[in-house]
Design a protein around this motif. Structure first.
Motif, PDB file in Angstrom:
ATOM      1  N   UNK A  37      17.166  -8.754  50.140  1.00  0.00           N
ATOM      2  CA  UNK A  37      15.806  -9.119  49.740  1.00  0.00           C
ATOM      3  C   UNK A  37      15.767 -10.485  49.049  1.00  0.00           C
ATOM      4  N   UNK A  38      14.638 -11.126  49.132  1.00  0.00           N
ATOM      5  CA  UNK A  38      14.441 -12.410  48.447  1.00  0.00           C
ATOM      6  C   UNK A  38      14.502 -12.240  46.932  1.00  0.00           C
ATOM      7  N   UNK A  39      14.399 -11.013  46.466  1.00  0.00           N
ATOM      8  CA  UNK A  39      14.439 -10.742  45.037  1.00  0.00           C
ATOM      9  C   UNK A  39      15.870 -10.506  44.540  1.00  0.00           C
ATOM     10  N   UNK A  40      16.856 -10.615  45.413  1.00  0.00           N
ATOM     11  CA  UNK A  40      18.247 -10.334  45.044  1.00  0.00           C
ATOM     12  C   UNK A  40      18.902 -11.514  44.328  1.00  0.00           C
ATOM     13  N   UNK A  41      20.024 -11.231  43.704  1.00  0.00           N
ATOM     14  CA  UNK A  41      20.808 -12.275  43.034  1.00  0.00           C
ATOM     15  C   UNK A  41      21.308 -13.304  44.047  1.00  0.00           C
ATOM     16  N   UNK A  42      21.730 -12.847  45.224  1.00  0.00           N
ATOM     17  CA  UNK A  42      22.187 -13.768  46.268  1.00  0.00           C
ATOM     18  C   UNK A  42      21.074 -14.729  46.673  1.00  0.00           C
TER      19      UNK A  42
END
Length: 133
Positions: A37-42
């Motif tokens: 997801x775009x909300x992830x740390x990556x």
């Protein structure tokens, strides 16, 4: 940071986007795509490397060092799908200004497209290994 497999970044808060990931999982040619997801740390790390992504809240495809957004990401994603869906890659011959305009209309309205439908992405144990967050 370079990844050998392509990574599809998607809006984890969007039912339409989650359904799109489910569609890819069901229709992919091979299991090379990773997801996060775009909300992830990556995604946060990638956005630091590519500041132009700060305003992007729909799909992003990272292929090696190449970062694709909007219709370019969707077209590149199509090349990973089985027939007949892989034929969508030929929309690359449609002028980019038109493709991106259509993409933006869909992206702008994506939360409304599935607002009455709960979409819970539940990958299999095998698929779960390809989710990077």
């Amino acid at each position: 940071m370079e990844y050998t497999n392509p990574i599809l970044f998607y809006d984890g808060n969007c039912g339409f986007c989650q359904r799109s990931v489910q569609f890819v999982l069901q229709h992919e040619q091979s299991e090379v795509m990773h997801f996060t997801p775009l909300q992830s740390e990556l995604a946060t790390q990638i956005k630091k490397k590519y500041p132009e992504l700060q305003k992007i809240d729909s799909i992003v495809l990272l292929k090696g060092k190449e970062l694709l957004v909007e219709s370019d990401a969707a077209i590149a994603l199509a090349s990973y799908l089985r027939a007949p869906y892989h034929l969508l890659k030929y929309t690359q011959f449609v002028p980019k200004v038109f493709r991106d305009s259509v993409y933006r209309v869909i992206a702008k309205n994506r939360h409304r497209l599935l607002r009455n439908t709960e979409s819970c992405l539940v990958p299999t144990a095998h698929q779960r290994k390809r989710f990077l967050s």
